[in-house]
Design an enzyme around this catalytic site. Sequence first.
Site, short mmCIF file in Angstrom:
data_model
loop_
_atom_site.label_atom_id
_atom_site.label_comp_id
_atom_site.label_asym_id
_atom_site.label_seq_id
_atom_site.Cartn_x
_atom_site.Cartn_y
_atom_site.Cartn_z
CB THR A 179 -0.90 0.10 1.24
OG1 THR A 179 -1.80 -0.99 1.15
CG2 THR A 179 -1.72 1.14 1.25
CD GLN A 202 -5.33 -2.44 -0.27
OE1 GLN A 202 -4.86 -3.10 -1.19
NE2 GLN A 202 -5.76 -3.22 0.83
CG ASP A 240 -11.06 1.65 4.26
OD1 ASP A 240 -12.17 1.91 4.35
OD2 ASP A 240 -10.70 0.40 4.15
NE ARG A 276 -17.13 -0.50 -3.12
CZ ARG A 276 -16.62 -1.53 -2.34
NH1 ARG A 276 -15.63 -2.20 -2.86
NH2 ARG A 276 -17.13 -2.02 -1.28
NE ARG A 294 -13.59 -0.31 5.95
CZ ARG A 294 -13.19 -1.62 5.28
NH1 ARG A 294 -14.23 -2.73 5.73
NH2 ARG A 294 -12.36 -1.53 4.24
CD1 TRP A 313 -6.49 -0.57 9.17
CD2 TRP A 313 -5.49 0.85 8.69
NE1 TRP A 313 -5.52 -0.97 8.36
CE2 TRP A 313 -4.79 0.04 8.25
CE3 TRP A 313 -5.16 2.70 8.44
CZ2 TRP A 313 -3.39 0.45 7.73
CZ3 TRP A 313 -3.82 2.64 8.13
CH2 TRP A 313 -3.06 1.53 7.33
#
Length: 350
Positions: A116, A152, A202, A222, A263, A265
């Site tokens: 990432t 990612q 995210d 998406r 959310r 992480w």
Amino acid sequence: MRRRTFLGMSSGLGIVATGIVASPARAGGRRPDLVVAADGSGDHSGIQAAIDAAPAGAAVPFVIGVRPGAYRGQVIVPRTKPLIELRGLGRRPEDVVIADDRANGTLKPDGTPWGTSGSASVTVDGAGFKASNLTFANLFDEAAHPEITNRQAVAVLTRADRIVFDRVRFLANQDTLYVNSSAAGVVARVYLRDCYVEGDVDFIFGRATAVFDRCRIHSLNRGSAPNGYVTAPSTDITNPHGLLFDHCRFTSDAPAGTVFLGRPWHPSQDPNAIGQTIIRRSWIGAHIPDAAWTAFGAWPWEDARFAEYRNSGPGALVSANRPQLTDSEARAHTIAAFLRGADGWSPERC
């Protein structure tokens, strides 16, 4: 998904209508120390070459002016090069595009994946970095690479302190803007003013203290459920300030109620990553449901530091699923409180 074309480059990043225009009051400043021009008419034709030419350990800003054009290739601002400013010299942020096209699962020449962090088109480790009036993008095309499952694809990764983005666009799909720090427990502050951030999963994430001031945050459609997650903070438990959105607009072309605000992480399952996202006095579209926050694996959102304050719009609901700051709490969660630190940094006043 429809495709965007800009300055001769096409990518599957969706559609953008940012409404961001260069502000004459802030578009000036002192004359650039170097000029980058894709057509060879400047001091350098590439962004990395200009950064490599900047002095190490500078005590005053080093301004790199970038003429309109498309600039491909990975860009790294090392820790040894503080106070670099990239200034787009076009009329609009769309006129200068700095981009690359790798994802987490894209393979390096040695056959190993980039990961990432390694996927980032631009990585900023130099303190005091500033960018204005330009676009950063990761052009990784998910549809063209079904064999890559780790998608990612970071447009910008920041790990330094006192970073400013002014009238900048950030474009990608998953993990667009990675605001991080050099290590867990290290505070790194980022200020974004009048910016546009676009993505789906995210797409604003990390443990930095990042303030979004009058920005537009656009969730892509998406075509699946859920359609994505706006934030995934990993704020260290010792840091009282994570992600703050003040007077922003949260928009999307996705169906109503299909996008989560965030959310929590926990990188490497770190129990001390108690993420914080606060959204105050912002407009929230109908793509955000009543249950605006959600778990990340086994980590419940209720244990994170998620809250809202006096938001408006069809997605700005007040319920048991949407923790709200009190007036007293809101006074402690302001732009100034997030950015000042021990050195009194106040980029929002400039």
